[in-house]
Design a protein around this motif. Structure first.
Motif, PDB file in Angstrom:
ATOM      1  N   TYR A  19      41.239  41.745  43.252  1.00 16.01           N
ATOM      2  CA  TYR A  19      39.909  41.426  42.515  1.00 16.01           C
ATOM      3  C   TYR A  19      39.054  42.525  42.557  1.00 16.01           C
ATOM      4  O   TYR A  19      38.328  42.820  41.432  1.00 16.01           O
TER       5      TYR A  19
ATOM      6  N   SER B  12      42.214  39.819  47.170  1.00 13.78           N
ATOM      7  CA  SER B  12      40.847  40.450  47.316  1.00 13.78           C
ATOM      8  C   SER B  12      41.005  41.953  46.709  1.00 13.78           C
ATOM      9  O   SER B  12      39.825  42.238  46.095  1.00 13.78           O
TER      10      SER B  12
ATOM     11  N   PHE C 298      34.422  39.111  39.191  1.00 14.31           N
ATOM     12  CA  PHE C 298      35.687  39.642  40.198  1.00 14.31           C
ATOM     13  C   PHE C 298      35.249  40.124  41.686  1.00 14.31           C
ATOM     14  O   PHE C 298      35.827  39.895  42.867  1.00 14.31           O
TER      15      PHE C 298
END
Length: 106
Positions: free
Chosen positions: A7, A4, A47
């Protein structure tokens, strides 16, 4: 969780690229940077959405907005020869402090 954050970093880099292309497009008069605005922002929000699956929205958004603002300010100063006034540099410092503060509060 690490994915995460990756991203989120990608989202920030795509957002900064899109914003830089806004400047380079000269008001949509240059075709390649104009098209790249939409490509980069599309990737940015894709993203960012992936990052939000595991990250708190308050933390993710503050990091995204804060680091994006800092990077754009630095690009403006270095690449576009914008002024680097004391107030601008202090404001960048305050953004950094704010992002750290929000992250520390979780």
């Amino acid at each position: 969780m690490l994915t995460s954050w990756i991203y989120l970093i990608a989202a920030i880099l795509f957002e900064v690229s899109g914003t830089t292309c806004m400047k380079l497009s000269q008001g949509f008069t240059r075709i390649v940077p104009s098209v790249l605005i939409f490509v980069f922002y599309g990737l940015c929000f894709t993203f960012f959405t992936f990052a939000l699956k595991k990250l708190e929205v308050s933390v993710a958004y503050s990091v995204w907005a804060g680091l994006g603002t800092i990077l754009i300010a630095i690009i403006g100063i270095i690449w576009f020869r914008e002024s680097a006034t004391f107030i601008k540099l202090m404001s960048i410092s305050l953004i950094i402090i704010g992002v750290i503060g929000i992250n520390a509060s979780k």
